[in-house]
Scaffold this active site. Structure first.
Site, PDB file in Angstrom:
ATOM      1  N   GLU A 149     -10.314  -2.462   4.793  1.00  0.00           N
ATOM      2  CA  GLU A 149      -9.181  -2.842   5.625  1.00  0.00           C
ATOM      3  C   GLU A 149      -9.535  -2.823   7.104  1.00  0.00           C
ATOM      4  O   GLU A 149      -9.056  -3.630   7.890  1.00  0.00           O
ATOM      5  CB  GLU A 149      -8.006  -1.868   5.376  1.00  0.00           C
ATOM      6  N   GLN A 204       0.835  -1.203   0.000  1.00  0.00           N
ATOM      7  CA  GLN A 204       0.000   0.000   0.000  1.00  0.00           C
ATOM      8  C   GLN A 204       0.869   1.253   0.000  1.00  0.00           C
ATOM      9  O   GLN A 204       1.745   1.394   0.844  1.00  0.00           O
ATOM     10  CB  GLN A 204      -0.866  -0.021   1.266  1.00  0.00           C
ATOM     11  N   GLY A 205       0.597   2.165  -0.900  1.00  0.00           N
ATOM     12  CA  GLY A 205       1.338   3.426  -0.960  1.00  0.00           C
ATOM     13  C   GLY A 205       0.411   4.609  -0.754  1.00  0.00           C
ATOM     14  O   GLY A 205       0.018   5.288  -1.712  1.00  0.00           O
ATOM     15  N   TYR A 206       0.019   4.815   0.477  1.00  0.00           N
ATOM     16  CA  TYR A 206      -0.808   5.971   0.818  1.00  0.00           C
ATOM     17  C   TYR A 206       0.039   7.049   1.499  1.00  0.00           C
ATOM     18  O   TYR A 206       0.154   8.155   1.024  1.00  0.00           O
ATOM     19  CB  TYR A 206      -1.924   5.556   1.784  1.00  0.00           C
ATOM     20  N   SER A 207       0.633   6.685   2.643  1.00  0.00           N
ATOM     21  CA  SER A 207       1.297   7.692   3.482  1.00  0.00           C
ATOM     22  C   SER A 207       2.530   8.273   2.809  1.00  0.00           C
ATOM     23  O   SER A 207       3.216   7.603   2.035  1.00  0.00           O
ATOM     24  CB  SER A 207       1.724   7.066   4.807  1.00  0.00           C
ATOM     25  N   SER A 233      -5.464   6.416  12.765  1.00  0.00           N
ATOM     26  CA  SER A 233      -5.100   6.383  14.184  1.00  0.00           C
ATOM     27  C   SER A 233      -6.361   6.314  15.041  1.00  0.00           C
ATOM     28  O   SER A 233      -7.454   6.668  14.599  1.00  0.00           O
ATOM     29  CB  SER A 233      -4.301   7.634  14.553  1.00  0.00           C
ATOM     30  N   ASN A 234      -6.190   5.868  16.273  1.00  0.00           N
ATOM     31  CA  ASN A 234      -7.361   5.731  17.136  1.00  0.00           C
ATOM     32  C   ASN A 234      -7.975   7.084  17.501  1.00  0.00           C
ATOM     33  O   ASN A 234      -9.170   7.146  17.812  1.00  0.00           O
ATOM     34  CB  ASN A 234      -6.999   4.913  18.375  1.00  0.00           C
ATOM     35  N   GLU A 235      -7.177   8.142  17.432  1.00  0.00           N
ATOM     36  CA  GLU A 235      -7.758   9.474  17.649  1.00  0.00           C
ATOM     37  C   GLU A 235      -8.737   9.768  16.509  1.00  0.00           C
ATOM     38  O   GLU A 235      -9.845  10.269  16.747  1.00  0.00           O
ATOM     39  CB  GLU A 235      -6.670  10.550  17.673  1.00  0.00           C
TER      40      GLU A 235
HETATM   41  C1  LIG Z   1       3.635  -0.405  11.488  1.00  0.00           C
HETATM   42  C2  LIG Z   1       3.036   0.541  10.506  1.00  0.00           C
HETATM   43  C3  LIG Z   1       2.731   0.092   9.230  1.00  0.00           C
HETATM   44  C4  LIG Z   1       2.206   0.969   8.277  1.00  0.00           C
HETATM   45  N1  LIG Z   1       1.973   0.503   7.025  1.00  0.00           N
HETATM   46  C5  LIG Z   1       1.558   1.369   6.067  1.00  0.00           C
HETATM   47  C6  LIG Z   1       1.414   0.954   4.712  1.00  0.00           C
HETATM   48  O1  LIG Z   1       1.650  -0.211   4.374  1.00  0.00           O
HETATM   49  N2  LIG Z   1       1.057   1.866   3.785  1.00  0.00           N
HETATM   50  C7  LIG Z   1       0.780   3.172   4.113  1.00  0.00           C
HETATM   51  O2  LIG Z   1       0.434   3.938   3.239  1.00  0.00           O
HETATM   52  N3  LIG Z   1       0.900   3.612   5.394  1.00  0.00           N
HETATM   53  C8  LIG Z   1       1.287   2.740   6.375  1.00  0.00           C
HETATM   54  N4  LIG Z   1       1.440   3.187   7.678  1.00  0.00           N
HETATM   55  C9  LIG Z   1       1.248   4.607   7.981  1.00  0.00           C
HETATM   56  C10 LIG Z   1      -0.039   4.921   8.742  1.00  0.00           C
HETATM   57  O3  LIG Z   1      -1.108   4.920   7.885  1.00  0.00           O
HETATM   58  C11 LIG Z   1       0.166   6.295   9.429  1.00  0.00           C
HETATM   59  O4  LIG Z   1       1.099   6.088  10.459  1.00  0.00           O
HETATM   60  C12 LIG Z   1      -1.096   6.873   9.997  1.00  0.00           C
HETATM   61  O5  LIG Z   1      -1.917   7.305   8.978  1.00  0.00           O
HETATM   62  C13 LIG Z   1      -0.814   8.054  10.934  1.00  0.00           C
HETATM   63  O6  LIG Z   1      -0.016   9.036  10.316  1.00  0.00           O
HETATM   64  P1  LIG Z   1       1.325   9.554  10.975  1.00  0.00           P
HETATM   65  O7  LIG Z   1       2.080   8.398  11.449  1.00  0.00           O
HETATM   66  O8  LIG Z   1       1.967  10.462  10.031  1.00  0.00           O
HETATM   67  O9  LIG Z   1       0.858  10.367  12.246  1.00  0.00           O
HETATM   68  P2  LIG Z   1       0.233  11.909  12.291  1.00  0.00           P
HETATM   69  O10 LIG Z   1      -0.799  11.963  11.285  1.00  0.00           O
HETATM   70  O11 LIG Z   1       1.408  12.805  12.191  1.00  0.00           O
HETATM   71  O12 LIG Z   1      -0.376  11.910  13.699  1.00  0.00           O
HETATM   72  C14 LIG Z   1       0.308  12.285  14.889  1.00  0.00           C
HETATM   73  C15 LIG Z   1      -0.700  12.338  16.011  1.00  0.00           C
HETATM   74  O13 LIG Z   1      -1.673  13.337  15.745  1.00  0.00           O
HETATM   75  C16 LIG Z   1      -2.973  12.800  15.809  1.00  0.00           C
HETATM   76  N5  LIG Z   1      -3.866  13.471  14.899  1.00  0.00           N
HETATM   77  C17 LIG Z   1      -3.627  13.782  13.603  1.00  0.00           C
HETATM   78  N6  LIG Z   1      -4.715  14.386  13.085  1.00  0.00           N
HETATM   79  C18 LIG Z   1      -5.647  14.447  14.056  1.00  0.00           C
HETATM   80  C19 LIG Z   1      -6.976  14.946  14.131  1.00  0.00           C
HETATM   81  N7  LIG Z   1      -7.567  15.495  13.084  1.00  0.00           N
HETATM   82  N8  LIG Z   1      -7.644  14.833  15.294  1.00  0.00           N
HETATM   83  C20 LIG Z   1      -7.043  14.262  16.369  1.00  0.00           C
HETATM   84  N9  LIG Z   1      -5.799  13.777  16.353  1.00  0.00           N
HETATM   85  C21 LIG Z   1      -5.103  13.873  15.212  1.00  0.00           C
HETATM   86  C22 LIG Z   1      -2.784  11.353  15.454  1.00  0.00           C
HETATM   87  O14 LIG Z   1      -3.855  10.570  15.905  1.00  0.00           O
HETATM   88  C23 LIG Z   1      -1.500  11.047  16.164  1.00  0.00           C
HETATM   89  O15 LIG Z   1      -1.762  10.838  17.508  1.00  0.00           O
HETATM   90  C24 LIG Z   1       1.945   2.318   8.634  1.00  0.00           C
HETATM   91  C25 LIG Z   1       2.231   2.752   9.926  1.00  0.00           C
HETATM   92  C26 LIG Z   1       2.768   1.897  10.856  1.00  0.00           C
HETATM   93  C27 LIG Z   1       3.065   2.410  12.240  1.00  0.00           C
END
Ligand SMILES: Cc1cc2nc3c(=O)[nH]c(=O)nc-3n(C[C@H](O)[C@H](O)[C@H](O)COP(=O)(O)OP(=O)(O)OC[C@H]3O[C@@H](n4cnc5c(N)ncnc54)[C@H](O)[C@@H]3O)c2cc1C
Lengths: 375, 392
Positions: free
Chosen positions: B244, B126-129, B374-376
């Protein structure tokens, strides 16, 4: 009541902060946890120049003659950077146990080199079960021809590979309580075999196998058959020292997190502006503050108060429960970046898991408090 | 109301369990580390074995290689896989891009991409992030520019799980930088071995290589590999996320670890009782967790059941993911704690309980509350859409 640090405590804490910030990096912590760090070369040598190992050693024996709250102020900073060196073992446990249970000769023999930073102490008191569980010892000591002969296996001895003094517990009689604590110098003793135990983090640990290790009568710390008291004291000091380190670590994790969420932007604003994230940070901060006060109170109680065991149990229950929680919330706030090996956050999580398991796990300290509450 | 499985469901569950017991090495306690060649081979073998029995994609319609069964069966499948800590459950293919193609793909895409997934022959990722786009997915900056029949993709994806083992990636890229954020995104299917794609490992906090940084340097992707229409990638991409999002894996992992530690506690010494299992403090914590796992399990099965009836509530998946990912963390934290000083010993230490597996899982599952929304964010969804709380 007075919640301020004294001038001396403040001086120690700020000096420590400055020194440790310059000397302790995430890589140092990682390498020592992985067993590849050579901390004994330069880093610990520089620590010993600061007279920290002798903070509790009486002045007439070369130390600073300070109390537990002063060493406590240092241990908080020590924990805040996860400093990987035998400070708790040497400066707190080693120095205090010898000071309290040693005879004149032992005080003169061991405390000056501890204060001078020439001696690293490790308690070798756990076996298959931890020492605080009061399970009867398998390691034994027999008195033959004026010498003690030690056999058996100790486990989870911190920094044992670098220690030049081991506090070894062994059974010296038929009853479970009949044990004795020995001061063993590995350099002068044959038959000590160390095997590293691979740990997730925290101090490097060893198994210590004793094969007919011979020591003289002078090696008995305190009285023969009365070792349990000294072991309990080591565990008490360990619990207080760990709680202080854990409080420092929690404070640091809060700072790291507040810093990160103030700078990380999503949706065009700092993630720290979302209430969900703010509440996590507030919960972390309250937990860290409570840990600091309970652990400081425990250190103070060791010096001046009554019932230090109770204060220590409270501090350790609090620290055991809160530090993993604080770290979990920090991970939550950091998102994926905090889940990487490269990031230092997981080092705190790993230390939290180790630290809550030694010197009394949560249920052990809970039970102590339960016994007291029902008495 | 009924809370048991039908006889067919129960038979499926038993058959799957006995297949897994045969397919996994004796004494397997996991978890798999797919960056290790032997574990990756095991992953491939198990995936193929499941596919041969029609189980890998059991919930897909028959014409695409599934059995067309009710989603409860897919949930049973995922729960059992997780309970056995079995590798080979290809979530990216079977649970994400597969259902997305079934719903939004062209006939050609379905014929080309679905059968290899159902046969267990390909790996997707998956290439989202992106480095600056996590929770705020709509801010992605990876660009895709049309060039004749192709698009040319340039940018950086991050955290792509299994990209180092993958054949294909589904990704979101910006095709119209001038449109409003949600309206200029397109979903693409990209061969990971295309010229210009480079995959760089990132080590995770449990100490192994599970995710990656993936860079696209003018990577050519034919227009026929656009899914769901140009500039329509936001809604396609969100639909995929909803496929998912389920807590079932966490439920399986948590149940297994609770069983492991209960078993361990029966023979573990305790200072005050004949064994740890009779220690009231320990067992109170154990049963609390059992209650929470069962609760999360029912929330998860209910979500699948609603989905099967075609009337899924907008928050059922969020609730299931939230509850299950959190109890899973609590279970693994408790597991390491109850092992005492042996709990934090690392894999490779001869005295580590469970070969250090529970520690590794404890560290790894830190991610469960962060990934897949995220759970938030899940709480935001539940509060706003489930409870209709005022927004201002
Ligand atoms: C083990 C692992 C595997 C992964 N695999 C993939 C993958 O295969 N492909 C892919 O595309 N991505 C993958 N991800 C990425 C995942 O989707 C992101 O980590 C996730 O979307 C959160 O983004 P971030 O880590 O940049 O955190 P941020 O978005 O920077 O969040 C930081 C904090 O801010 C909070 N926050 C952000 N916005 C809000 C809001 N509006 N309201 C309240 N709180 C908020 C978050 O909940 C978190 O606590 C993976 C991540 C992990 C840890």
């Amino acid at each position: 009541m007075d919640f301020d640090l004294s001038e001396t405590q403040e001086l120690i804490a700020s000096g420590a902060r400055e020194f440790l910030a310059a000397r302790v990096s995430g890589d140092l912590v990682r390498n020592i946890a992985a067993g590849t760090g050579s901390y004994s070369d330069s880093w610990w040598r520089d620590v010993t120049q600061l007279e920290w190992p002798g903070l509790l050693v009486p002045e007439e024996l070369g130390g600073a003659g300070l109390g537990f709250p002063e060493l406590g102020a240092l241990l908080e900073e020590w924990g805040a950077v996860l400093a990987p060196g035998p400070l708790l073992e040497t400066a707190l446990q080693g120095a205090s146990a010898i000071n309290r249970f040693g005879n004149d000769g032992q005080l003169k023999e061991f405390l000056p080199p501890i204060a001078a930073g020439e001696m690293i102490v490790t308690p070798a008191v756990h076996e298959e079960q931890p020492a605080w569980a009061h399970i009867s010892l398998n390691a034994s000591a027999r008195f033959i021809n004026g010498r003690w002969t030690l056999n058996g296996e100790k486990r989870f001895a911190p920094f044992a590979a670098n220690a030049n003094l081991m506090l070894v517990s062994a059974s010296t009689g038929p009853s479970a309580d009949d044990c004795t604590l020995f001061l063993v110098r590995p350099e002068d003793s044959r038959g000590i075999e160390l095997t590293p135990m691979k740990t997730a983090a925290g101090p490097p640990l060893s198994r210590v196998r004793l094969h007919d290790v011979q020591v003289t009568e002078d090696a008995v710390l305190g009285e023969v058959g009365r070792g349990q008291e000294a072991i309990d004291y080591l565990m008490l000091l360990g619990a207080v020292g760990r709680s202080l380190q854990m409080a420092g670590a929690a404070r640091q994790v809060v700072n790291m997190t507040v810093d990160y969420v103030s700078n990380r932007h999503q949706f065009g604003r700092p993630v720290g502006s979302f209430q969900a994230v703010q509440h996590h940070c507030a919960n972390m901060a309250v937990a860290a503050k409570g840990m600091a006060l309970l652990s400081r109170k425990a250190a103070w109680t060791l010096s001046e108060g009554s019932n230090p065991a109770r204060a220590a149990a409270m501090a350790k229950v609090k620290a055991n429960r809160e530090l993993p929680y604080v770290c979990a919330l920090a991970h939550q706030c950091h998102g994926a970046i905090g889940f990487t090996w490269e990031h230092n956050l997981h080092l705190f999580t790993r230390h939290a898991l180790h630290w809550r398991s030694d010197y009394g796990d949560t249920n052990y300290h809970r039970k102590k408090l339960m016994t007291e509450a029902s008495a | 109301m009924r809370f048991d499985f039908t006889p067919e469901e129960q038979r499926f569950r038993d058959d799957l369990a006995s297949f897994l017991n045969g397919a996994l090495p004796p004494g397997w306690i996991g978890p798999a580390d797919e960056s290790r060649d032997d574990h990756w081979q095991l992953y491939i073998d198990v995936r193929r074995g499941l596919a041969d029995r029609g189980w890998l994609t059991v919930g897909w319609p028959k014409q695409y290689g599934g059995k067309g069964v009710f989603p409860i069966t897919s949930t049973i499948f995922a729960e059992q896989m997780a309970y056995h800590r079995a590798p080979g459950n290809d979530r990216f293919g079977t649970r994400m891009i597969g259902p997305t193609l079934i719903r939004f793909g062209t006939e050609d895409q379905k014929r080309r991409f679905l059968p290899p997934i159902a046969r267990g022959e390909v790996q997707w990722c998956q290439g989202y992030s992106e480095p600056d786009s996590g929770s705020d997915l709509a801010s992605i900056r990876t660009r895709a520019v049309q060039d004749g029949h192709d698009f040319i993709i340039t940018g950086s994806k991050i955290w792509s799980t299994l990209a180092h083992r993958a054949d294909w990636m589904f990704l979101l890229a910006r095709t119209d930088p001038d449109a409003p954020r949600h309206k200029g995104i397109t979903m693409f299917l990209c061969d990971v071995h295309s010229p210009g794609v480079s995959v760089k490992p990132i080590l995770n906090m449990a100490g192994y290589h599970s995710f990656n940084e993936v860079r696209f340097d003018s990577v050519r992707v034919p227009r026929s590999q656009v899914v769901g229409g140009i500039n329509n990638g936001w809604s396609t991409g969100l639909a995929l996320l909803n496929f998912e999002r389920s807590g079932i894996d966490y439920v399986g992992w948590a149940s297994r670890t609770l069983d492991d530690i209960a078993h361990y506690a029966r023979s573990a010494p305790d200072p005050d009782s004949s064994s740890l299992i009779y220690d009231p403090l320990f067992s109170a914590q154990l049963v609390d967790l059992k209650v929470e796992v069962e609760s999360a399990r029912l929330l998860t099965y209910e979500a699948a059941w609603q989905q099967g009836k075609g009337e899924a509530s907008p928050t059922a998946a969020s609730i299931s993911k939230l509850a299950a990912s959190e109890v899973n963390q609590r279970v693994h934290d408790f597991a390491v704690e109850m092992l005492g000083m042996y709990g934090p010993l690392a894999p490779g230490s001869d005295l580590a309980a469970f070969e250090g597996a529970l520690l590794k899982l404890r560290l790894f599952y830190t991610s469960g509350t962060i990934l897949a929304g995220s759970n938030e964010i899940q709480r935001n969804i539940i509060a706003a859409r489930g409870l209709n709380l005022p927004r201002k």
